[in-house]
Design a protein around this motif. Structure first.
Motif, short mmCIF file in Angstrom:
data_model
loop_
_atom_site.label_atom_id
_atom_site.label_comp_id
_atom_site.label_asym_id
_atom_site.label_seq_id
_atom_site.Cartn_x
_atom_site.Cartn_y
_atom_site.Cartn_z
N ASP A 73 -48.33 0.61 8.04
CA ASP A 73 -48.83 -0.10 6.86
C ASP A 73 -50.04 0.63 6.29
O ASP A 73 -50.86 1.21 7.02
CB ASP A 73 -49.25 -1.54 7.21
N HIS A 165 -47.88 -5.00 -2.68
CA HIS A 165 -46.72 -5.84 -2.35
C HIS A 165 -45.61 -5.73 -3.40
O HIS A 165 -44.59 -6.41 -3.26
CB HIS A 165 -47.16 -7.30 -2.21
N LYS A 167 -42.41 -4.53 -4.80
CA LYS A 167 -41.25 -3.92 -4.14
C LYS A 167 -40.03 -4.05 -5.04
O LYS A 167 -39.30 -5.05 -4.96
CB LYS A 167 -41.00 -4.58 -2.79
#
Length: 454
Positions: A73, A165, A167
């Motif tokens: 991450d 975030h 996507k």
């Protein structure tokens, strides 16, 4: 261009030549981490560091495959890159001491725009990470527009730019398919599954998998056993056509002569004649069925095209969205002479609305589909490299765009099976890079039909 580079060199930025590369896709889970062009990339960076010409290197998106790291991450991915490719990062630092290096995020490395810490980490290697979607650079008395190009692709467009975030559909494909391929690739008879990144368009993926199964994963004895079967089928098909011509009175087939010839071999000849006759009947029926099935398939395809049933977000035009984007940029900013992008992995240069639309291609393999000569075997996907850097500079005849090739031999001799090599004899692809093009320094935004480089 950073203030550091301009002030230190004492040059106006429009005096520079720009070298542009994109779509390196460095990094990823397991087998995806193998860089087959690392030697060529380091040598290219060394050459730029030694040049006396004032230049800037722009890496126009997808330098790194951050989407393909599924177990890390954030900035942890930089730590993995740094540890895996020490020679490459050392050369970035050395080259960045001599010339400016600018890095623009793409879709696969969009996270570079999501974490400010990336800016500091790359700065330690003398790389200026710009977290914007596009940048411009002056050249001569014109301007170059740079963007990666994924924003023109509905499968990979990131509307909330800089959101870690975000996507899009392309992310899920790469996280679930591409990364999984990298994890499983070493289980094959050859490390071929990791080449999934080179399969374009994506619609070819099922056919590519079938091709690699038949030519690479299928038991060799089974594969070679298909050869006499295919020979017999083609022979039977030819005989079936001749029999049909005989029945239509077009051509007389010497059936009696064939029967007499085989009869001379006794029981074995009679059995061979019966076996051949049965195959001719089967092949004839297959040919008869093939005609209406082909007509039906052709009609269904025309109907689908007419209704646009497949014109969904999964089907992306690899050219028209970028031509439209260039036309818009050239109209809104008449000083813009070049629209430079990547993303589609197809090196190209064409005139659009009085300017130049340039695609920088990719440093990954390029897979060229060569359909089977028998019509029964799947196509062969022939691998080549088209490594190149695009050079954009003001010259005496205007703003010149040229592709400078970086030699790397085709991997075909090592990666293709004997069957694939036999099926591609005399049909090997010979891809070429676009020719040098020049656009006048003072542009006039006059629309024109796109003209592709020969």
């Amino acid at each position: 261009m950073s203030e550091r580079s301009i002030e230190e060199d004492g040059l106006s930025s429009d005096d520079r030549a720009y070298y542009v590369i994109s779509d390196l896709h460095i990094g990823g889970d397991e087998q995806l981490g193998e860089i087959e062009f690392e030697h060529e990339l380091v040598a290219f960076l060394e050459r730029l560091a030694a040049t006396d010409e004032p230049v800037e290197l722009l890496i126009n998106g997808d330098a790194f495959g951050l989407w393909e790291f599924t177990e890390l991450d954030g900035v942890e991915k930089f730590d993995r890159l740094e540890a895996t490719y020490p020679d490459l990062f050392a050369q970035l630092r050395a080259t960045g001491e001599e010339i400016p290096i600018t890095l623009l995020p793409g879709n696969h490395d969009h996270e570079l725009a999501a974490y400010d810490e990336y800016v500091e980490r790359f700065a330690a290697y003398n790389v200026d990470l710009v977290q914007d979607q596009s940048i411009t650079r002056p050249v001569g008395d014109g301007v170059i527009h740079f963007e990666h190009g994924h924003q023109r692709d509905p499968n990979n467009r990131i509307d909330d730019w800089g959101n870690p975030h975000a996507k899009p559909l392309g992310y899920h494909y790469n996280a679930e398919v591409t990364s999984r391929a990298g994890q499983l690739s070493d289980r094959g008879r050859f490390d071929w599954l990791s080449d999934v990144q080179a399969v374009t368009p994506t619609e070819w993926l099922p056919l590519w998998l079938l091709s690699k199964y038949v030519y690479r994963e299928m038991n060799p004895l089974l594969r070679y056993a298909l050869v006499p079967f295919l020979f017999l089928f083609n022979l039977s098909s030819l005989l079936a056509i001749l029999v049909g011509l005989d029945m239509a009175g077009v051509y007389a087939v010497p059936i009696d002569a064939v029967r007499s010839f085989l009869g001379a071999f006794g029981l074995a000849g009679t059995a061979a004649y019966g076996f051949l006759a049965a195959n001719v009947v089967v092949a004839g029926l297959a040919l008869l069925l093939a005609v209406p099935l082909y007509l039906i398939q052709h009609d269904v395809k025309r109907t689908i095209d007419r209704f646009g049933l497949f014109d969904a977000e999964l089907t992306v035009d690899a050219e028209r969205p970028y031509e439209a984007a260039a036309e818009e940029i050239f109209a809104d900013s008449p000083e813009t002479a070049v629209f430079c992008y990547g993303h589609t992995h197809r090196p190209d240069s064409k005139r659009v609305a009085g300017g130049l639309l340039v695609n920088t291609g990719t440093w990954l393999k390029r897979l060229h589909r060569l359909d089977g000569v028998t019509g029964l075997l799947p196509p062969v996907f022939y691998p080549t490299y088209q490594l190149a850097a695009v050079r954009i500079a003001a010259e005496s005849d205007g703003i010149a765009v040229s592709f400078e090739p970086i030699e790397k031999p085709t991997p075909a001799p090592d990666e293709l099976t004997l069957t694939e090599r036999l099926l591609t004899l005399g049909r090997k692809p010979n891809p070429t890079l676009p020719d040098r093009r020049v656009v006048e320094s003072t542009r006039r935004p006059t629309p024109s039909t796109p003209e592709r480089a020969e």
